[in-house]
Design a protein around this motif. Structure first.
Motif, PDB file in Angstrom:
ATOM      1  N   ASN A 210       0.371  20.264  -6.357  1.00 61.61           N
ATOM      2  CA  ASN A 210      -0.129  19.031  -5.740  1.00 61.61           C
ATOM      3  C   ASN A 210       0.309  18.870  -4.282  1.00 61.61           C
ATOM      4  O   ASN A 210       0.020  17.853  -3.665  1.00 61.61           O
ATOM      5  CB  ASN A 210       0.348  17.817  -6.550  1.00 61.61           C
ATOM      6  N   LYS A 211       1.043  19.882  -3.780  1.00 62.70           N
ATOM      7  CA  LYS A 211       1.491  19.894  -2.378  1.00 62.70           C
ATOM      8  C   LYS A 211       2.321  18.647  -2.032  1.00 62.70           C
ATOM      9  O   LYS A 211       2.062  17.952  -1.053  1.00 62.70           O
ATOM     10  CB  LYS A 211       0.286  20.025  -1.432  1.00 62.70           C
TER      11      LYS A 211
ATOM     12  N   GLU B 207       0.834  -1.207   0.000  1.00 62.47           N
ATOM     13  CA  GLU B 207       0.000   0.000   0.000  1.00 62.47           C
ATOM     14  C   GLU B 207       0.868   1.255   0.000  1.00 62.47           C
ATOM     15  O   GLU B 207       0.560   2.247  -0.666  1.00 62.47           O
ATOM     16  CB  GLU B 207      -0.928  -0.004   1.222  1.00 62.47           C
ATOM     17  N   TYR B 208       1.953   1.215   0.758  1.00 59.25           N
ATOM     18  CA  TYR B 208       2.886   2.341   0.840  1.00 59.25           C
ATOM     19  C   TYR B 208       3.494   2.634  -0.531  1.00 59.25           C
ATOM     20  O   TYR B 208       3.522   3.788  -0.983  1.00 59.25           O
ATOM     21  CB  TYR B 208       3.976   2.006   1.861  1.00 59.25           C
ATOM     22  N   ILE B 209       3.975   1.595  -1.204  1.00 57.02           N
ATOM     23  CA  ILE B 209       4.595   1.762  -2.522  1.00 57.02           C
ATOM     24  C   ILE B 209       3.582   2.275  -3.538  1.00 57.02           C
ATOM     25  O   ILE B 209       3.881   3.155  -4.350  1.00 57.02           O
ATOM     26  CB  ILE B 209       5.208   0.427  -2.994  1.00 57.02           C
ATOM     27  N   ASN B 210       2.366   1.740  -3.501  1.00 59.35           N
ATOM     28  CA  ASN B 210       1.319   2.187  -4.421  1.00 59.35           C
ATOM     29  C   ASN B 210       1.013   3.662  -4.236  1.00 59.35           C
ATOM     30  O   ASN B 210       0.815   4.412  -5.199  1.00 59.35           O
ATOM     31  CB  ASN B 210       0.050   1.351  -4.240  1.00 59.35           C
ATOM     32  N   LYS B 211       0.961   4.088  -2.969  1.00 60.33           N
ATOM     33  CA  LYS B 211       0.695   5.492  -2.665  1.00 60.33           C
ATOM     34  C   LYS B 211       1.819   6.370  -3.199  1.00 60.33           C
ATOM     35  O   LYS B 211       1.566   7.428  -3.803  1.00 60.33           O
ATOM     36  CB  LYS B 211       0.555   5.663  -1.150  1.00 60.33           C
TER      37      LYS B 211
ATOM     38  N   TYR C 126       7.188  12.943  -0.874  1.00 60.96           N
ATOM     39  CA  TYR C 126       6.370  13.133   0.326  1.00 60.96           C
ATOM     40  C   TYR C 126       5.291  14.171   0.067  1.00 60.96           C
ATOM     41  O   TYR C 126       5.413  15.021  -0.816  1.00 60.96           O
ATOM     42  CB  TYR C 126       7.223  13.624   1.498  1.00 60.96           C
ATOM     43  N   GLU C 127       4.253  14.124   0.892  1.00 59.23           N
ATOM     44  CA  GLU C 127       3.226  15.151   0.876  1.00 59.23           C
ATOM     45  C   GLU C 127       3.595  16.240   1.880  1.00 59.23           C
ATOM     46  O   GLU C 127       4.226  15.975   2.898  1.00 59.23           O
ATOM     47  CB  GLU C 127       1.866  14.548   1.230  1.00 59.23           C
ATOM     48  N   PHE C 128       3.183  17.477   1.602  1.00 56.12           N
ATOM     49  CA  PHE C 128       3.436  18.573   2.538  1.00 56.12           C
ATOM     50  C   PHE C 128       2.948  18.215   3.938  1.00 56.12           C
ATOM     51  O   PHE C 128       3.598  18.522   4.937  1.00 56.12           O
ATOM     52  CB  PHE C 128       2.716  19.846   2.074  1.00 56.12           C
TER      53      PHE C 128
ATOM     54  N   GLU D 179       1.563   6.733  -6.936  1.00 52.34           N
ATOM     55  CA  GLU D 179       0.501   7.655  -7.319  1.00 52.34           C
ATOM     56  C   GLU D 179       0.987   9.098  -7.239  1.00 52.34           C
ATOM     57  O   GLU D 179       0.702   9.914  -8.131  1.00 52.34           O
ATOM     58  CB  GLU D 179      -0.711   7.465  -6.396  1.00 52.34           C
ATOM     59  N   LEU D 180       1.709   9.416  -6.166  1.00 55.65           N
ATOM     60  CA  LEU D 180       2.252  10.764  -6.009  1.00 55.65           C
ATOM     61  C   LEU D 180       3.291  11.056  -7.090  1.00 55.65           C
ATOM     62  O   LEU D 180       3.320  12.142  -7.676  1.00 55.65           O
ATOM     63  CB  LEU D 180       2.887  10.928  -4.628  1.00 55.65           C
ATOM     64  N   ARG D 181       4.135  10.074  -7.368  1.00 53.53           N
ATOM     65  CA  ARG D 181       5.197  10.248  -8.355  1.00 53.53           C
ATOM     66  C   ARG D 181       4.615  10.469  -9.758  1.00 53.53           C
ATOM     67  O   ARG D 181       5.167  11.223 -10.565  1.00 53.53           O
ATOM     68  CB  ARG D 181       6.117   9.018  -8.336  1.00 53.53           C
TER      69      ARG D 181
END
Length: 261
Positions: free
Chosen positions: A99-100, A71-75, A109-111, A78-80
């Motif tokens: 996209n913050k 799940e971590y890698i998939n997330k 990473y997300e903000f 998605e961000l990448r």
């Protein structure tokens, strides 16, 4: 005695090293890998000694960790996939304001994952900021071009290391270090000044990210107007005064400026 993997039931060679030794059996690396286990992170999170763990307990650990990691890698993927550069800070940080999200090295990473951050010089924390507390960047740097408070150190003319450490709510990367000085540098040198400039940029960016909600929006005649609480700004500088980062004169001057006196 023959070794059998408690998951796939296949024989494990007597001299095979890629196997988890358990309380009542063995679990082969191939099965763990198929479940999505990253061995480096798995050992960091759970250690390497499982001789007190039963096959049943270990199977549950592997199953849960494999799902978490997948799940971590998939997330991250998605961000990448939607990441595009809107800003570059120094040579180490790429930012996507739209996209913050931001990248440090290969990791994204997300903000909202930023918890706090520290500016460290010679392995001592000069100042820290984070959610609810800005570092107030320019007040850290004195007129002499050195970080305020750095001169109190025993080696006041030499800086051996400078880095910004970011603490993140990320299971597999809880901290990131942005190194600005690796070897000894005189505080009046060009190398030190360049590091200070990068430190200003990183601090300003991190302050902006973690305090984007500190600015309230009022609508006047249909137009949006940003309003920053003067009281909150004065409190920030009072904290710097109490911690000895700025002088009473600097605090009084900033207070008068904020109050338009």
């Amino acid at each position: 005695m023959e070794r059998i993997c408690c998951n796939c039931k296949k024989s494990i060679g007597l001299f095979a090293s890629k196997v988890f030794w358990l309380k009542d059996g063995y679990y082969c690396y191939d099965c763990a890998k198929q479940k999505g286990i990253d061995f480096e992170w798995f050992k960091l999170r759970f250690g390497e000694d499982f001789k007190d763990v039963t096959c049943e307990e270990f199977s549950r650990i592997v199953e849960t960790e494999g799902k978490t990691r997948t799940e971590y890698i998939n997330k991250k993927n998605e961000l990448r996939a939607k990441f595009h550069i809107t800003k570059k800070i120094g040579d180490q940080m790429l930012v996507d304001d739209d996209n913050k999200i931001f990248k440090l090295g290969p990791t994204i990473y997300e903000f909202s994952q930023i918890v706090k951050y520290e500016l460290c010089e010679d392995k001592s924390t000069v100042m820290e900021g984070g959610v609810g507390r800005a570092m107030v960047g320019d007040m850290l740097f004195g007129a002499t071009g050195a970080i305020v408070g750095a001169a109190t150190r025993s080696s006041k003319n030499i800086c051996s290391s400078m880095e910004v450490i970011i603490y993140l709510s990320d299971e597999y990367h809880p901290t990131e270090s942005i190194k600005l000085i690796f070897n000894e540098a005189k505080r009046n040198s060009g190398e030190y000044q360049r590091a200070l400039q990068e430190a200003r940029q990183f601090i300003g960016m991190l302050d902006a990210i973690t305090h984007k909600d500190d600015v309230s929006i009022n609508k006047v005649d249909g137009n949006e107007k940003k309003v920053i609480s003067v009281a909150d700004e004065i409190r920030k500088f009072k904290e710097l005064l109490d911690e000895g980062i700025i002088t009473q004169e600097e605090f009084d001057a900033k207070k008068k400026q904020l109050l338009n006196l």
